[in-house]
Design an enzyme around this catalytic site. Structure first.
Site, PDB file in Angstrom:
ATOM      1  N   LYS A   1       0.837  -1.203   0.000  1.00 51.45           N
ATOM      2  CA  LYS A   1       0.000   0.000   0.000  1.00 51.45           C
ATOM      3  C   LYS A   1       0.872   1.254   0.000  1.00 51.45           C
ATOM      4  O   LYS A   1       1.457   1.629   1.007  1.00 51.45           O
ATOM      5  CB  LYS A   1      -0.931   0.036   1.210  1.00 51.45           C
ATOM      6  CG  LYS A   1      -2.109   0.952   0.923  1.00 51.45           C
ATOM      7  CD  LYS A   1      -2.590   1.789   2.081  1.00 51.45           C
ATOM      8  CE  LYS A   1      -1.747   2.948   2.452  1.00 51.45           C
ATOM      9  NZ  LYS A   1      -1.811   4.131   1.596  1.00 51.45           N
ATOM     10  N   PRO A   2       0.986   1.910  -1.173  1.00 49.39           N
ATOM     11  CA  PRO A   2       1.765   3.154  -1.223  1.00 49.39           C
ATOM     12  C   PRO A   2       0.959   4.316  -0.645  1.00 49.39           C
ATOM     13  O   PRO A   2      -0.238   4.184  -0.407  1.00 49.39           O
ATOM     14  CB  PRO A   2       1.977   3.361  -2.731  1.00 49.39           C
ATOM     15  CG  PRO A   2       0.803   2.699  -3.379  1.00 49.39           C
ATOM     16  CD  PRO A   2       0.383   1.571  -2.471  1.00 49.39           C
TER      17      PRO A   2
ATOM     18  N   GLU B   1      10.199   1.644  10.127  1.00 47.23           N
ATOM     19  CA  GLU B   1      11.140   2.698   9.699  1.00 47.23           C
ATOM     20  C   GLU B   1      10.417   4.016   9.881  1.00 47.23           C
ATOM     21  O   GLU B   1       9.591   4.393   9.050  1.00 47.23           O
ATOM     22  CB  GLU B   1      11.513   2.493   8.224  1.00 47.23           C
ATOM     23  CG  GLU B   1      12.230   1.185   7.922  1.00 47.23           C
ATOM     24  CD  GLU B   1      13.687   1.182   8.356  1.00 47.23           C
ATOM     25  OE1 GLU B   1      14.213   2.247   8.737  1.00 47.23           O
ATOM     26  OE2 GLU B   1      14.299   0.105   8.329  1.00 47.23           O
TER      27      GLU B   1
ATOM     28  N   CYS C   1      13.537  11.340   5.935  1.00 42.31           N
ATOM     29  CA  CYS C   1      13.654  10.963   7.350  1.00 42.31           C
ATOM     30  C   CYS C   1      15.088  11.169   7.823  1.00 42.31           C
ATOM     31  O   CYS C   1      15.343  11.367   9.001  1.00 42.31           O
ATOM     32  CB  CYS C   1      13.246   9.511   7.532  1.00 42.31           C
ATOM     33  SG  CYS C   1      14.107   8.417   6.413  1.00 42.31           S
TER      34      CYS C   1
ATOM     35  N   GLU D   1      10.282  16.921  13.655  1.00 39.94           N
ATOM     36  CA  GLU D   1      10.787  16.675  12.309  1.00 39.94           C
ATOM     37  C   GLU D   1      10.261  17.789  11.396  1.00 39.94           C
ATOM     38  O   GLU D   1       9.050  17.982  11.292  1.00 39.94           O
ATOM     39  CB  GLU D   1      10.246  15.308  11.868  1.00 39.94           C
ATOM     40  CG  GLU D   1      10.884  14.763  10.641  1.00 39.94           C
ATOM     41  CD  GLU D   1      10.399  13.335  10.354  1.00 39.94           C
ATOM     42  OE1 GLU D   1       9.252  12.999  10.668  1.00 39.94           O
ATOM     43  OE2 GLU D   1      11.190  12.574   9.775  1.00 39.94           O
TER      44      GLU D   1
HETATM   45  P1  NAP Z   1       2.475   8.687   7.321  1.00 46.05           P
HETATM   46  O1  NAP Z   1       1.422   9.722   7.382  1.00 46.05           O
HETATM   47  O2  NAP Z   1       2.797   7.931   8.545  1.00 46.05           O
HETATM   48  O3  NAP Z   1       2.042   7.698   6.145  1.00 46.05           O
HETATM   49  C1  NAP Z   1       2.848   6.626   5.723  1.00 46.05           C
HETATM   50  C2  NAP Z   1       1.985   5.552   5.104  1.00 46.05           C
HETATM   51  O4  NAP Z   1       1.100   5.049   6.102  1.00 46.05           O
HETATM   52  C3  NAP Z   1       1.101   6.032   3.963  1.00 46.05           C
HETATM   53  O5  NAP Z   1       0.996   4.994   3.018  1.00 46.05           O
HETATM   54  C4  NAP Z   1      -0.232   6.259   4.661  1.00 46.05           C
HETATM   55  O6  NAP Z   1      -1.341   6.151   3.804  1.00 46.05           O
HETATM   56  C5  NAP Z   1      -0.232   5.107   5.637  1.00 46.05           C
HETATM   57  N1  NAP Z   1      -1.132   5.318   6.765  1.00 46.05           N
HETATM   58  C6  NAP Z   1      -1.511   6.475   7.335  1.00 46.05           C
HETATM   59  N2  NAP Z   1      -2.367   6.236   8.346  1.00 46.05           N
HETATM   60  C7  NAP Z   1      -2.536   4.894   8.412  1.00 46.05           C
HETATM   61  C8  NAP Z   1      -3.306   4.024   9.235  1.00 46.05           C
HETATM   62  N3  NAP Z   1      -4.067   4.488  10.221  1.00 46.05           N
HETATM   63  N4  NAP Z   1      -3.233   2.694   9.007  1.00 46.05           N
HETATM   64  C9  NAP Z   1      -2.468   2.199   8.017  1.00 46.05           C
HETATM   65  N5  NAP Z   1      -1.722   2.968   7.210  1.00 46.05           N
HETATM   66  C10 NAP Z   1      -1.744   4.298   7.412  1.00 46.05           C
HETATM   67  O7  NAP Z   1       3.856   9.283   6.838  1.00 46.05           O
HETATM   68  P2  NAP Z   1       4.140  10.200   5.565  1.00 46.05           P
HETATM   69  O8  NAP Z   1       3.709  11.569   5.885  1.00 46.05           O
HETATM   70  O9  NAP Z   1       3.617   9.565   4.318  1.00 46.05           O
HETATM   71  O10 NAP Z   1       5.728  10.085   5.474  1.00 46.05           O
HETATM   72  C11 NAP Z   1       6.565  10.896   6.180  1.00 46.05           C
HETATM   73  C12 NAP Z   1       7.107  10.187   7.395  1.00 46.05           C
HETATM   74  O11 NAP Z   1       7.790   8.998   7.006  1.00 46.05           O
HETATM   75  C13 NAP Z   1       8.147  11.011   8.125  1.00 46.05           C
HETATM   76  O12 NAP Z   1       7.933  10.940   9.516  1.00 46.05           O
HETATM   77  C14 NAP Z   1       9.458  10.334   7.752  1.00 46.05           C
HETATM   78  O13 NAP Z   1      10.492  10.513   8.671  1.00 46.05           O
HETATM   79  C15 NAP Z   1       9.044   8.915   7.658  1.00 46.05           C
HETATM   80  N6  NAP Z   1      10.015   8.153   6.863  1.00 46.05           N
HETATM   81  C16 NAP Z   1      10.835   7.280   7.514  1.00 46.05           C
HETATM   82  C17 NAP Z   1      11.787   6.573   6.803  1.00 46.05           C
HETATM   83  C18 NAP Z   1      12.710   5.613   7.489  1.00 46.05           C
HETATM   84  O14 NAP Z   1      13.295   4.799   6.800  1.00 46.05           O
HETATM   85  N7  NAP Z   1      12.873   5.670   8.799  1.00 46.05           N
HETATM   86  C19 NAP Z   1      11.893   6.758   5.422  1.00 46.05           C
HETATM   87  C20 NAP Z   1      11.044   7.651   4.792  1.00 46.05           C
HETATM   88  C21 NAP Z   1      10.095   8.349   5.535  1.00 46.05           C
HETATM   89  P3  NAP Z   1      -2.076   7.476   3.248  1.00 46.05           P
HETATM   90  O15 NAP Z   1      -1.146   8.102   2.303  1.00 46.05           O
HETATM   91  O16 NAP Z   1      -3.291   6.965   2.604  1.00 46.05           O
HETATM   92  O17 NAP Z   1      -2.366   8.335   4.458  1.00 46.05           O
END
Ligand code: NAP
Length: 477
Positions: free
Chosen positions: A174-175, A250, A284, A381
């Site tokens: 799921k992207p 992650e 991140c 962040e």
């Molecule tokens: P996010 O809001 O947590 O969303 C990530 C993924 O999770 C998306 O596919 C999102 O879908 C899904 N999601 C959201 N709510 C969910 C739920 N209740 N149940 C299941 N899935 C759910 O994060 P983001 O804003 O896309 O990405 C930014 C974050 O990712 C930052 O905090 C960054 O640091 C972190 N990150 C970490 C790494 C690492 O390797 N440590 C690498 C890259 C990014 P939807 O799009 O449909 O909401």
């Protein structure tokens, strides 16, 4: 670089497979680019059904062939990197050159794991009492759910999909809602590379929780690998406790970038620009706070301001652009609030500090100094092109400041003193350290965090372990 025409933009959009319909927004204009399928909870369960059904057969698929599927996909992505880069820039916003760099990086996970697929092994040992034998084998974990964020639309997928395929796992992917197109193209490329039906099942959905919720609570699922925010990671861990899923998390970061007085300042500024501005600061691993030895702090901040202030901001498809738009209005508002909070408490913007007027979610590269200790920008962040610079007086203070966060993904250290480098590296509470370099990402290395940046590793020999279970056989001789 040649200029990209609207026809070329439309061509890459037209060839993405799409059905039923979530709008995908272009961050550089705010317009809708195209629409993609909006999966229901039933579609998500059907995707898991397919993964479960394909599981046993794929686990037996010859490792060499699993590796060769990955290798063919690597070759196809590499050959098509121009069109894939354009697609990524349209959906995510970053400059074409950065999209190309992500495509090379993302594809490299497929090549690395194509080579690992044939190196899954076990152990045969004599029991210490000499009477029995110990046999261990590694087997695929089973059906996995892989959830990825929008900031690296391809690489965050290949970092999971590569080792999962190499290990013989099937999966539901799921992207993020903002960037489904690169992943849809990846799925098509893997299919063309010979991936059997049912191994990779992709769902794009307007509700992440409604679609992934039933999959997570389904007892047939064995593993969840998540890349995204710490907040959502916590929720998913809670949900996963019901079936005690294997987990890889992650999560978010708050990377310190430490510059000692003895460092090569030119190299430190160069590394800082990469650590801060790669991916428009939406990484991140992005340097979130610059801790600089007091005698060189002002000079460092001024040089950063000069460099960041001269970076060209604009649509990622335009020639010479170095800084694209942020992903959406919400993200840009959050960046503005962090800057306003710091400035409201006495910080000074040497350059930037403002959103750009007009269409798209552009934000000016910003350098802040005179940051008060309680500024939110040091704790949260940022995920944008904002560099807060703060001085420190000695090594202990630098380490304490670097560790003063709930996060622990990566830190950067610049020093020419080897003993100091090792002391500081040992004292940092992070999963990764960039020593005299502003980027750590490497498909051959274990990427991951500690503390609230999560657990598990992606990349390197460690990355495939996340998709394997060890079975021990006690052999009676
Ligand atoms: P996010 O809001 O947590 O969303 C990530 C993924 O999770 C998306 O596919 C999102 O879908 C899904 N999601 C959201 N709510 C969910 C739920 N209740 N149940 C299941 N899935 C759910 O994060 P983001 O804003 O896309 O990405 C930014 C974050 O990712 C930052 O905090 C960054 O640091 C972190 N990150 C970490 C790494 C690492 O390797 N440590 C690498 C890259 C990014 P939807 O799009 O449909 O909401």
């Amino acid at each position: 670089m040649t200029t990209i025409s609207p026809t070329q933009e439309q061509q890459v959009l037209d060839q993405v497979p799409k059905q039923l319909y979530i709008g995908v927004e272009a961050p550089s204009t705010g317009d809708t680019l195209c629409e993609v399928a909006d999966a229901s909870a039933e579609d998500a369960t059907a995707a898991l059904d397919a993964a479960v059904e394909a599981g046993p057969e794929f686990a037996k698929h010859p490792p060499r062939e699993r590796g060769e599927i990955l290798r063919r996909a690597f070759d196809a992505i590499t050959a098509r990197s121009d069109e894939l880069a354009l697609l990524m820039t349209l959906e995510m916003g970053k400059p074409i050159a950065e999209s190309k760099a992500e495509i090379a990086y993302g594809a490299e996970f497929l090549r690395w794991y194509s080579e690992q697929a044939v190196r899954i092994d076990g152990r045969y040992a004599v029991s210490p009492n000499g009477q029995g034998r110990l046999l261990t084998m590694q087997q695929p974990v089973g059906p996995c759910l892989l959830i990825t964020p929008w900031n690296f639309p391809l690489a965050m997928g290949t970092r999971k999909i590569g080792p999962a395929i190499a290990a013989g796992c099937t999966m539901v992917v799921k992207p993020a809602q903002q960037t489904p197109l690169s992943m849809l193209m990846l799925a098509k490329i893997l299919e063309e590379a010979g991936l059997p039906g049912g191994v990779l099942n992709l769902i794009t959905a307007s509700s992440a929780s409604k679609t992934t919720g039933p999959v997570i609570s389904d007892p047939r699922l064995r593993k969840l690998s998540f890349t995204g925010s710490t907040e959502i990671g916590r929720k998913l861990m809670e949900q996963s406790s019901e079936n005690l899923l294997r987990l890889s998390m992650e999560l978010g970061g708050n990377a310190p970038f430490i510059v000692f007085e003895d460092a090569d300042l030119d190299a430190a500024v160069e590394g800082a620009l990469i650590a801060k501005m790669r991916n428009i600061g939406e990484a991140c691993t992005a340097a979130n706070r610059f801790h600089v030895a007091a005698p060189v702090a002002e000079q460092f901040a001024e040089r950063m301001a000069e460099k960041m202030g001269s970076m060209r901001v604009g649509r990622g498809t335009e020639d010479g652009v170095e800084v694209g738009p942020l992903i959406d209005d919400k993200q840009r508002t959050k960046v503005q609030e962090l800057v306003d909070n710091a400035v409201g408490h006495g910080a000074r913007a040497l350059v930037g500090g403002h959103a750009r007027d007009g269409a798209g979610y552009f934000y000016d590269p910003t350098v802040l100094t005179d940051i008060p200790d309680d500024a939110q920008v040091l704790r949260e962040e940022i995920f944008g092109p904002v560099a807060p610079v703060k001085g420190f007086s000695d090594e202990d203070e630098a380490i304490a400041a670097a560790n003063d966060t709930e996060y622990g993904l990566v830190a950067y250290v610049y020093t020419n003193d080897l003993k100091r480098a090792l002391r500081v590296v040992e004292g940092l509470e992070t999963g990764m350290v960039g020593l005299n370099q502003g980027m750590v990402s490497n498909p051959a290395a274990p990427f991951g965090g500690v503390k609230q940046s999560g657990f598990g590793r992606e990349g390197g020999p460690e990355g495939i372990e996340e998709y394997l279970e060890t079975k021990y056989v006690a052999v009676n001789l």
